[in-house]
Design a protein around this motif. Structure first.
Motif, PDB file in Angstrom:
ATOM      1  N   ASN A 240      28.824 -31.749   5.917  1.00  0.00           N
ATOM      2  CA  ASN A 240      28.438 -33.138   6.162  1.00  0.00           C
ATOM      3  C   ASN A 240      27.273 -33.479   5.244  1.00  0.00           C
ATOM      4  O   ASN A 240      26.872 -32.682   4.381  1.00  0.00           O
ATOM      5  CB  ASN A 240      28.115 -33.368   7.643  1.00  0.00           C
ATOM      6  N   SER A 241      26.694 -34.666   5.405  1.00  0.00           N
ATOM      7  CA  SER A 241      25.611 -35.093   4.512  1.00  0.00           C
ATOM      8  C   SER A 241      24.390 -34.191   4.652  1.00  0.00           C
ATOM      9  O   SER A 241      23.707 -33.893   3.661  1.00  0.00           O
ATOM     10  CB  SER A 241      25.233 -36.546   4.792  1.00  0.00           C
TER      11      SER A 241
ATOM     12  N   LYS B 232      25.138 -30.929   2.731  1.00  0.00           N
ATOM     13  CA  LYS B 232      25.020 -31.109   1.273  1.00  0.00           C
ATOM     14  C   LYS B 232      23.560 -31.153   0.849  1.00  0.00           C
ATOM     15  O   LYS B 232      23.183 -30.586  -0.182  1.00  0.00           O
ATOM     16  CB  LYS B 232      25.748 -32.384   0.852  1.00  0.00           C
ATOM     17  N   GLN B 233      22.724 -31.812   1.662  1.00  0.00           N
ATOM     18  CA  GLN B 233      21.295 -31.871   1.336  1.00  0.00           C
ATOM     19  C   GLN B 233      20.651 -30.494   1.495  1.00  0.00           C
ATOM     20  O   GLN B 233      19.779 -30.115   0.709  1.00  0.00           O
ATOM     21  CB  GLN B 233      20.586 -32.891   2.217  1.00  0.00           C
TER      22      GLN B 233
END
Length: 212
Positions: free
Chosen positions: A32-33, A36-37
């Motif tokens: 998810n975001s 990725k971060q």
């Protein structure tokens, strides 16, 4: 001596929803975001350009984490099925809280994670011992094939734990919780003398600028 820097993948949709992923490889198990971060933060903190190669599990969440980590580094990348996550059988994809409520005797009361005995009800689930055997084989044969190399490994939470269990051999496997997403664990293998060492476990990038 071969040195392995073992990374758990970034957070996935299933992680955030508290689902058991196992070997599922669908959209719900993709990064998810946040994941990725997390991978980007590890990339920015942990420069892997010193390493000789990168080996990852075949699942999307590990490949995506590896790709972010390898941006600008260009390490040769390969996959190894021995790095797959544990398969919980018919429990794969199910809600962890619901399983805990239905089968409390098969969960550690503090960690709220499955005990080795979970296979008594999830009869097609993979045993803890089998995962330890395959990751131990991975470490041994990879060290034999690549002596004196430094290798980045991107894999899964229980798989990292299984490596540590295979080395430390504690009486209680639940005494070692699974590592956090995008944490780094360092393992050293002396293939000549058949020795393995756990240098550190579950080290987070924000707490350590120098992973090596």
């Amino acid at each position: 001596m071969t040195t392995f820097y073992v990374v758990r993948h970034g957070q996935t949709v299933a992680n955030a929803q508290n689902l058991k992923q196992g070997t599922i490889n669908t959209a719900v198990t993709h990064l998810n975001s946040v994941g990725k971060q997390q991978a980007q933060t590890l990339h920015d903190t942990f420069d892997i350009s010193f390493a000789d190669r990168l080996i990852c599990s075949p699942l999307d969440r590990t490949q995506a984490t590896a790709a972010i980590l390898n941006q600008g580094r260009q390490l040769p990348v390969s996959q190894d099925e021995r790095l797959l996550e544990i398969s919980y059988g018919q429990w794969d994809g199910q809600d962890n809280d619901q399983l805990l409520a239905a089968y409390p005797q098969y969960f550690d009361p503090l960690l709220q994670d499955v005990l080795p005995s979970y296979v008594e009800v999830a009869t097609d689930g993979e045993t803890f011992e089998h995962v330890q055997q395959r990751v131990a084989a991975f470490l041994k044969t990879t060290a034999q094939a690549h002596p004196d190399e430094q290798i980045i490994v991107v894999t899964h939470g229980f798989t990292v734990k299984a490596m540590a269990l295979a080395i430390l051999k504690p009486t209680d496997p639940m005494s070692l919780p699974e590592p956090a997403n995008t944490s780094v664990t360092k393992v050293m293998v002396d293939a000549v003398h058949g020795r393995q060492y756990l240098a550190y476990y579950n080290r987070l990038p924000q707490f350590c600028r120098a992973m090596t």
